[in-house]
Design a protein around this motif. Structure first.
Motif, PDB file in Angstrom:
ATOM      1  N   ARG A 239       0.839  -1.195   0.000  1.00  0.00           N
ATOM      2  CA  ARG A 239       0.000   0.000   0.000  1.00  0.00           C
ATOM      3  C   ARG A 239       0.880   1.253   0.000  1.00  0.00           C
ATOM      4  NH1 ARG A 239      -4.966   1.708   3.949  1.00  0.00           N
ATOM      5  NH2 ARG A 239      -4.554   3.947   3.982  1.00  0.00           N
ATOM      6  N   ASP A 240       0.531   2.239  -0.807  1.00  0.00           N
ATOM      7  CA  ASP A 240       1.285   3.494  -0.851  1.00  0.00           C
ATOM      8  C   ASP A 240       1.246   4.193   0.501  1.00  0.00           C
ATOM      9  OD1 ASP A 240       1.928   3.138  -3.509  1.00  0.00           O
ATOM     10  OD2 ASP A 240       0.272   4.371  -4.262  1.00  0.00           O
ATOM     11  N   ARG A 241       2.380   4.707   0.925  1.00  0.00           N
ATOM     12  CA  ARG A 241       2.507   5.507   2.154  1.00  0.00           C
ATOM     13  C   ARG A 241       2.089   4.740   3.414  1.00  0.00           C
ATOM     14  NH1 ARG A 241       2.743  10.859   2.801  1.00  0.00           N
ATOM     15  NH2 ARG A 241       1.241  10.637   4.489  1.00  0.00           N
ATOM     16  N   VAL A 242       2.148   3.434   3.399  1.00  0.00           N
ATOM     17  CA  VAL A 242       1.630   2.678   4.532  1.00  0.00           C
ATOM     18  C   VAL A 242       2.378   3.013   5.826  1.00  0.00           C
ATOM     19  CG1 VAL A 242       3.098   0.668   3.993  1.00  0.00           C
ATOM     20  CG2 VAL A 242       1.034   0.375   5.371  1.00  0.00           C
ATOM     21  N   ILE A 243       3.692   3.132   5.758  1.00  0.00           N
ATOM     22  CA  ILE A 243       4.460   3.444   6.970  1.00  0.00           C
ATOM     23  C   ILE A 243       4.136   4.850   7.460  1.00  0.00           C
ATOM     24  CG2 ILE A 243       6.768   3.652   7.960  1.00  0.00           C
ATOM     25  CD1 ILE A 243       7.757   1.734   5.799  1.00  0.00           C
ATOM     26  N   LEU A 244       4.121   5.794   6.545  1.00  0.00           N
ATOM     27  CA  LEU A 244       3.825   7.180   6.914  1.00  0.00           C
ATOM     28  C   LEU A 244       2.424   7.303   7.506  1.00  0.00           C
ATOM     29  CD1 LEU A 244       5.315   9.004   3.781  1.00  0.00           C
ATOM     30  CD2 LEU A 244       6.409   8.603   5.998  1.00  0.00           C
ATOM     31  N   ASP A 245       1.457   6.600   6.903  1.00  0.00           N
ATOM     32  CA  ASP A 245       0.086   6.667   7.407  1.00  0.00           C
ATOM     33  C   ASP A 245      -0.013   6.113   8.819  1.00  0.00           C
ATOM     34  OD1 ASP A 245      -0.815   7.840   5.107  1.00  0.00           O
ATOM     35  OD2 ASP A 245      -1.671   6.018   4.246  1.00  0.00           O
ATOM     36  N   ILE A 246       0.693   5.021   9.097  1.00  0.00           N
ATOM     37  CA  ILE A 246       0.664   4.431  10.436  1.00  0.00           C
ATOM     38  C   ILE A 246       1.277   5.388  11.453  1.00  0.00           C
ATOM     39  CG2 ILE A 246       1.643   2.608  11.880  1.00  0.00           C
ATOM     40  CD1 ILE A 246       1.325   0.717   9.493  1.00  0.00           C
ATOM     41  N   VAL A 247       2.422   5.942  11.112  1.00  0.00           N
ATOM     42  CA  VAL A 247       3.098   6.873  12.031  1.00  0.00           C
ATOM     43  C   VAL A 247       2.242   8.108  12.268  1.00  0.00           C
ATOM     44  CG1 VAL A 247       5.114   8.358  12.318  1.00  0.00           C
ATOM     45  CG2 VAL A 247       5.403   6.041  11.437  1.00  0.00           C
ATOM     46  N   GLU A 248       1.496   8.530  11.251  1.00  0.00           N
ATOM     47  CA  GLU A 248       0.628   9.703  11.381  1.00  0.00           C
ATOM     48  C   GLU A 248      -0.677   9.388  12.107  1.00  0.00           C
ATOM     49  OE1 GLU A 248       0.147  11.114   7.399  1.00  0.00           O
ATOM     50  OE2 GLU A 248       2.270  11.656   7.171  1.00  0.00           O
ATOM     51  N   GLY A 249      -0.861   8.129  12.491  1.00  0.00           N
ATOM     52  CA  GLY A 249      -2.042   7.759  13.278  1.00  0.00           C
ATOM     53  C   GLY A 249      -3.273   7.428  12.489  1.00  0.00           C
ATOM     54  N   LYS A 250      -3.124   7.200  11.200  1.00  0.00           N
ATOM     55  CA  LYS A 250      -4.294   6.865  10.373  1.00  0.00           C
ATOM     56  C   LYS A 250      -4.715   5.419  10.611  1.00  0.00           C
ATOM     57  CE  LYS A 250      -3.167  10.304   6.852  1.00  0.00           C
ATOM     58  NZ  LYS A 250      -2.856  10.584   5.429  1.00  0.00           N
ATOM     59  N   ASP A 251      -5.950   5.119  10.276  1.00  0.00           N
ATOM     60  CA  ASP A 251      -6.531   3.802  10.545  1.00  0.00           C
ATOM     61  C   ASP A 251      -6.084   2.820   9.457  1.00  0.00           C
ATOM     62  OD1 ASP A 251      -7.987   1.941  11.892  1.00  0.00           O
ATOM     63  OD2 ASP A 251      -9.940   2.568  11.121  1.00  0.00           O
TER      64      ASP A 251
END
Length: 258
Positions: A239-251
């Motif tokens: 998935r695109d940006r998966v690491i960044l999204d997790i660190v940013e607190g996204k679901d």
């Protein structure tokens, strides 16, 4: 000396890195390195636990005459590890960053001088702003000195460096109530360490294309890490940006918490 706000451990499985022919995809490594570089810009240090050395070795040798399974793994890994690191070295260099290889066996994490040396190595690299890239030392790691898989290695590193977060990347979106391809299956967004979800594994576990770990291993590792205060995520590395999204607190993916 480099200073950072957080330190995280990211484990990437073979299924994320390789195509259907089990060849390492540079495009996948590039996306991974770009995300780690973005975190670095935000003063978040990442330790990368990377599978893929055996596959990289097979790309060079094709097949070998040795029939012994353990020896074949040693040969492929010894050939493939420098090839894999060359890819990472170039990609991080293109982003103005440096990386380093850190290989280990299970023995290195036992209390004593070896563990102390490992801690000093990781702390030294991170303080210099160098991204440690860890993998099991497959060339010498056999039988009792082997990790169950790189998921276990990632959790031990996360505990050792007191990471703020552990992210395990695979080729599915997280932990499901059934097989991921079943329309009736649902993604479980959050699991606690004392929550009984193991009964779903037989229906959901599809393993990794070329790796040793499956969802049973990932769930066990995630619960162990969470029990030690390290929130752990199981998510889709494609998935695109998966690491960044997790660190940013996204679901994203499945979060395992204490």
């Amino acid at each position: 000396m480099y200073t950072y706000k957080k330190r995280i451990v990211v484990k990437v499985g073979t299924s994320v890195m390789a195509n259907r022919d089990n060849r390492i995809m540079l495009s996948a490594l590039t996306k991974l390195v770009d995300q780690i570089s973005k975190l670095y810009e935000d003063d978040i240090m990442t330790v990368l636990v990377s599978s893929g050395s055996v596959n990289a070795g097979k790309e060079v040798l094709g097949d070998v005459i040795t029939e012994d399974k353990s020896q074949r793994r040693q040969i492929f890994s010894a050939i493939g590890q420098p090839r894999l690191m060359r890819h990472y070295y170039t990609l991080f260099q293109n982003n103005g960053m440096r990386c380093a290889q850190v290989l280990g066996t299970k023995r290195d994490f036992n209390p004593g001088e070896h563990r102390t040396n490992m801690i000093n190595c990781y702390e030294g690299l991170m303080s210099e702003g160098v991204i440690p890239i860890a993998n099991e030392d497959d060339a010498v790691s056999v039988s009792h000195s082997m990790f169950s898989d790189n998921d276990e290695l990632a959790s031990l590193i996360a505990e050792m460096i007191q990471a703020d977060m552990l992210i395990i990347l695979t080729d599915i979106d997280g932990f499901y109530t059934g097989h991921p391809n079943d329309d009736n299956s649902k993604l479980i967004r959050e699991i606690t360490v004392d929550q009984e979800v193991e009964h779903y594994i037989a229906k959901s576990d599809k393993g990794e294309a070329s790796g040793r770990g499956g969802m049973k291993s990932k769930l066990k590792v995630a619960k162990n890490a969470a029990a030690k205060g390290i929130p752990t995520y199981i998510a889709n590395g494609k998935r695109d940006r998966v690491i960044l999204d997790i660190v940013e607190g996204k679901d994203v993916g499945t979060k395992v918490t204490a």
